[in-house]
Design an enzyme around this catalytic site. Structure first.
Site, short mmCIF file in Angstrom:
data_model
loop_
_atom_site.label_atom_id
_atom_site.label_comp_id
_atom_site.label_asym_id
_atom_site.label_seq_id
_atom_site.Cartn_x
_atom_site.Cartn_y
_atom_site.Cartn_z
N ASP A 28 90.13 92.47 -10.48
CA ASP A 28 90.53 91.75 -11.68
C ASP A 28 89.85 90.37 -11.79
O ASP A 28 89.74 89.81 -12.86
CB ASP A 28 92.06 91.55 -11.67
CG ASP A 28 92.62 91.13 -13.02
OD1 ASP A 28 92.18 91.71 -14.02
OD2 ASP A 28 93.47 90.23 -13.06
N CYS B 146 101.06 107.14 -24.41
CA CYS B 146 99.85 107.96 -24.28
C CYS B 146 100.19 109.33 -23.69
O CYS B 146 100.79 109.43 -22.62
CB CYS B 146 98.83 107.23 -23.39
SG CYS B 146 97.35 108.22 -23.12
#
Ligand code: B12
Ligand code: SF4
Ligand code: SF4
Length: 314
Positions: A138, A252
């Protein structure tokens, strides 16, 4: 134990297979459900980044402007890079804590995954001489999702996240770029098809049909990164979280009925009362959130979010 030089490995496919099988063993032990390799070629890796920045979609994340050039070309970050090894760490778990996005329920994942990648390097160093590497969890100026796609981890869905057919998108990425050449994985074709469930479900309209997120509208951005005041129209939509947002993942279809896995390090926070957060002093905040990534946001931002959440629930 015989050690191989980088030159020996880089020209010998059989040796590369051996190294990959070693990585497979370590990855399994360290709890990475999937991993893959992408070949480094000198080419632009983030084709739309400049356009995205020019449109202002990065909101106040000015670091995007500063390091756009590096993000586009990994060799500018690590000039010895030959391959990028991408690891996926599943964080799906059963938990009562619904006010904090699921990926943030555990020990700070940046630290957890970084340590694991260093363990991978240490195992590889036992058989490879002269290994050089750089890690990004990240944190680096690396477009991690592009590398995940190239390494065959998954495709980039319309919600902009990487989706794997088995894990869905409930995983974090760890990037280990090295000077070793390894046989690359095969990319998985995009399987979003005509679906637009995430676009419709996003409460603020942050997911654009063209295929990008406008952070100025994203609840995850505002509750995690925004250091100032959250715009009123966005505030009104923050009814479900005090940190991050999981809506475009929860809806999703690729995230339904996924196996809950074993990565307990990413699951330490229990459900917490909003009043308790609103009344927290520094010491209590540190006791409760000190080992999690919420610590970085600091008590004031978390209280700001808790206040918005609580007013919207009145
Ligand atoms: C900045 C950032 C954020 C920002 C911006 C998110 C974003 N989508 O850009 C904020 C704070 C909002 C955020 C939120 C989240 N994040 Co985040 N984030 C990052 C970070 C640091 C950089 C991402 C980035 O480069 N964005 C820049 C944009 C331009 O890139 P992009 O979204 O991929 O955009 C591409 C598409 O838009 C595409 N495109 C295609 N067609 C078109 C057309 C046009 C016109 C344009 C302009 C673009 C475009 O081109 C772009 C570039 O190639 C990465 C780690 C890293 N170093 O890579 C983690 C990362 C992406 N985040 C991660 C996670 C888990 C999250 C959250 C789920 C956390 C949460 N629960 O709240 C949410 C998800 C929100 C979402 N739907 O994206 C994980 C994703 C893992 C996965 N399975 O994919 C990552 C990889 C961190 C990690 N190491 O695991 N994040
Ligand atoms: S994280 Fe939340 S606000 Fe951001 S794009 Fe996804 S659903 Fe929309
Ligand atoms: S909800 Fe549909 S469009 Fe959105 S990422 Fe999932 S499959 Fe793709």
């Amino acid at each position: 134990m015989k050690k191989y030089t980088i030159e020996e490995i880089n020209k010998d496919i059989e040796l590369q297979k051996e190294i990959k099988s070693k990585i497979n063993g370590i990855a399994d032990k360290l709890g990475f459900e999937i991993w893959g390799v992408a070949e480094v070629k000198p080419q632009n890796t983030v084709s739309y980044l400049r356009q995205w920045i020019q449109m202002g979609c990065h909101a106040d994340m000015q670091w995007f402007e500063k390091n756009a050039l590096i993000r586009e070309e990994i060799l500018k970050w690590f000039s010895d890079a030959k391959s990028v090894i991408v690891f996926a760490y599943n964080y799906l778990h059963h938990c009562d804590n619904k006010k904090i996005a699921m990926y943030a329920h555990g020990y700070d994942y940046h630290i957890v995954i970084n340590k694991k990648l260093k363990q991978v390097v240490s195992c590889l160093s036992e058989v490879i001489e002269g290994i050089k590497y750089k890690i990004s969890v990240d944190t680096g100026p690396v477009h991690e999702k592009t590398w995940a796609v190239r390494a065959g981890i998954g495709w980039q869905g319309k919600n902009s996240l990487i989706i794997n057919p088995e894990l869905g998108s409930w995983f974090l990425l760890g990037i280990l770029s090295t000077n070793i050449s390894l046989l690359p994985g095969k990319e998985i074709e995009n399987r979003c098809g005509e679906c637009d469930i995430c676009i419709k479900a996003c409460p603020t309209g942050a997911i654009k049909r063209d295929g990008y997120i406008d952070c100025r509208k994203c609840i995850s951005y505002h509750t995690i990164e925004n250091r100032g005041e959250i715009p009123l129209d966005i505030q009104k939509c923050i009814k479900h979280t005090i940190y991050g947002c999981d809506i475009c993942q929860e809806v999703c279809p690729w995230n339904k009925n996924k196996t809950i896995l074993k990565n307990e390090a990413l699951c330490i926070l229990d459900e917490i009362d909003i009043e308790k957060i609103l009344n927290m002093e520094n010491l209590e905040f540190n006791n409760y959130f000190g080992k999690t990534q919420l610590k970085k946001s600091g008590i004031n931002r978390i209280k700001r979010n808790a206040d918005i959440y609580s007013k919207n629930r009145e």
